[in-house]
Write a protein that holds these residues in place. Structure first.
Motif: not given
Lengths: 497, 127
Positions: A147, A150, A154, A156, A158-159, A161-162, A164-166, A168-169, A172
């Motif tokens: 956690l 992530y 996130a 950082g 450019d990309r 955020l995205f 980091s989202f991947n 997370v999925i 998990t």
């Protein structure tokens, strides 16, 4: 003075309590955050060295949290293997936190307090995962690590955020598989303590439930460590994270996951089960071969320095997983030694990437022209890190690769040996390409025919010190690798291998 | 049929896990992925909670256990549930909430930056 038997808990508690202190201190004075982080991690580092010395002298330490006896309470078990990894984690995190000061002031000036709070929590999670002797406690700390990770990625550019989202999925998913596997073990045995599980399990080895539990746990950990077909989340997450974050997570996250795999294989299950009853070990070595080759080839096609390093991490994970599954003494010893060496050399190279980004604001390899002239110390350290990655003696990378190759020959796994040599070759191409660009190609903006004046423009001292320590550390680790093997790692390899 | 009915709790968790995994992997909308992730975690919580269930059993608090005649009392194991799986799941629920919070915060950040939560549109913008 703290009594000797309390050192193990201090390793984890110092950064945990520091997280609260840093968060509160950040409200009053943001400049306090970074020194507090360094102090907390240094305490942890000191405690882990104390514990390592104790373990080398007296053998395994059992620390009961709250005094509860093992199968009921949570227990910390420190043997030769995790004492070494604890020193490694604490040491790398101290260096990375010293580096973080200037880098974070530049990249995230308004989020200092939050950043350092998460930073120490991440280290707490890693240390806790390493020290614990309880399968469920391991899951909780794995999630604490994930956690915070992530969030740190996130923030950082450019990309980030995205990516980091991947992460997370997928992350998990990995943790859930691990939890499910632990659940299967719990149904069959009624225990969560690793030592207790190892005693109960042998009578159940022929059941399918245990086989399923073992596979689920392995897959969960492989997702976490980005073992080849499950690596998709890693490159973007690591290359777009802030420099200070990637200097901490790139050396440690995958390596700690490899440690967890070794712990599960030899401390929850037994070598007899893992290498005899479970018949897939040569298939896993072949997966490691694919991981090494795929990681190296993908690294070849990268133009971005940090992204290239991220793909090399995937190849390095292949080294360690393959080494462990070779199922012989040199292979396992080589894999454990490589955890240490790879952490230090990854730290060294990511610190270089961080410093180059701090000074030039550029990330592409092609933009590194003329850096040997302007930043000689940084690039000297880079050269040592690169030599270690390729495996040139006397740097550390050579020795662990040597043990791995010895293991591969002993096990008759010629594919794995070939992959190791192939990866060394590719690393040589990759790093000499950078050395060529940075050393021989002239600066981009020189005037007319006469050579430009050489202006040394080095990074600040707080960034150079950890880098120099890491680079010197690589050579020291290389020279003393025999002692590390004899005094520490040979006790970590399970008996009878 | 017997095989399915006797172990129906396992079939329920496998079904839930399948739904969650499907949503996480194949859905295009980030929020649907997050919902899938949550279902996936819940499936494992169902699994743990169901293995702790026992018919005609009560909470494991033994009355007068520390009293004068507590030691002589014979404890019938079958009448008490094992509380450990449920307690473990309290922790796992907390972890799940934490993950959900982080994932939603990230999705919100992505929406603010790219103006959409559809994965294909985001990938197009990144190129």
């Amino acid at each position: 003075m703290i009594p000797a038997e309390q050192w193990p808990i201090l390793i984890v508690v110092a950064p945990l309590l520091a997280a609260f202190v840093i968060n509160v201190a950040g409200l009053f004075n943001k400049r306090l955050c970074q020194p507090l982080t360094v102090i907390a991690l240094a305490v942890s580092f000191y405690a882990s060295i104390k514990v390592l010395v104790q373990v080398v002298h007296d053998g395994t330490i059992h620390y009961r949290l709250g005094g509860w006896p093992p199968p009921f309470g949570i227990e910390y078990v420190i043997d030769h293997l995790n004492a070494l990894i604890l020193v490694l984690i604490a040491g790398v995190s101290v260096l990375a936190s010293v580096f973080a000061k200037r880098s974070i002031e530049e990249e995230l000036p308004d989020k200092l307090a939050f950043f350092y709070t998460l930073y120490v929590l991440l280290v707490t999670g890693l240390l806790g995962m390493t020290i614990t002797g309880d399968a469920f406690n391991l899951y909780v700390l794995m999630e604490i690590t994930a956690l915070t990770n992530y969030a740190l990625i996130a923030v950082g550019r450019d990309r980030a955020l995205f990516s980091s989202f991947n992460y997370v999925i997928i992350g998990t998913m990995g943790a859930c598989f691990y939890l499910l596997g632990t659940g299967h073990l719990y149904i069959m045995t009624g225990s969560l303590n690793m030592g207790d599980l190892q005693n109960i399990l042998p009578s159940l080895y022929n059941t399918n439930a245990i086989l399923v539990a073992f596979i689920l746990i392995l897959v969960g950990i492989w997702i976490k460590m980005a073992f080849f077909p499950l690596h998709g989340w890693l490159p973007n997450a690591y290359s777009y994270a802030p420099s200070a974050t990637s200097c901490l997570i790139a050396p440690l996250m995958t390596k700690v996951s490899v440690y967890i795999m070794i712990r599960i294989m030899f401390s929850v299950f037994t070598p007899a089960y893992v290498f005899s009853a479970f018949t897939a070990h040569s298939i896993i070595v072949w997966f490691a071969v694919i991981a090494i080759i795929a990681g190296s080839v993908m690294a070849l096609s990268q133009k971005d320095f940090k992204k290239m390093l991220s793909y090399l991490i995937i190849a390095e994970v292949g080294y360690m997983v393959g080494g462990v599954w070779l199922a012989n003494k040199s292979g396992i010893a080589g894999a454990i030694l490589h955890i240490v060496n790879d952490a230090v050399m990854t730290l060294c190279l990511f610190l270089v990437a961080g410093i180059v980004f701090y000074k030039t604001k550029k990330t592409l390899i092609a933009d590194m022209k003329g850096l040997y002239r302007t930043m000689p110390i940084t690039m000297a350290a880079f050269t040592i890190g690169a030599f270690s990655m390729i495996g040139i003696p006397p740097t550390a990378g050579f020795f662990s690769k040597w043990y791995l190759i010895k293991g591969a020959i002993a096990a008759g796994q010629w594919g794995f040996m070939g992959a190791l040599l192939f990866s060394s070759l590719v690393n040589a191409i990759l790093f000499f390409r950078i050395i060529e660009v940075a050393y021989f190609e002239p600066m981009a903006d020189h005037h007319g025919s006469h050579a430009p004046a050489i202006i040394i423009d080095e990074a600040p001292l707080s960034m150079l010190t950890p880098l120099v320590v890491a680079a010197v550390g690589l050579i020291v680790l290389g020279i003393y690798s025999g002692d590390i093997i004899v005094n520490i790692i040979s006790f970590a390899v399970p008996a009878g291998m | 049929m017997e095989f399915i009915v006797a172990k129906y709790n396992y079939w329920i968790y496998i079904l839930l896990m399948g739904i969650g995994l499907y949503a996480m992997i194949s859905k295009n909308n980030l929020f649907k992925k997050i919902i899938g992730m949550s279902i996936f975690q819940t499936a494992i919580i169902v699994f743990y909670v169901s293995i702790g269930a026992k018919q005609d059993a009560t909470i494991p608090i033994i009355e007068h256990a520390h009293g004068a005649n507590g030691a002589e009392q014979i404890i019938d194991m079958m009448r008490y549930v094992n509380p450990l799986p449920h307690v473990l799941m309290l922790t796992a629920i907390v972890v799940g909430v934490g993950t959900l919070g982080v994932a939603l915060a990230l999705a919100l950040g992505i929406y603010k930056r790219y103006g959409t939560v559809e994965e294909d549109q985001i990938l197009e913008q990144i190129k």
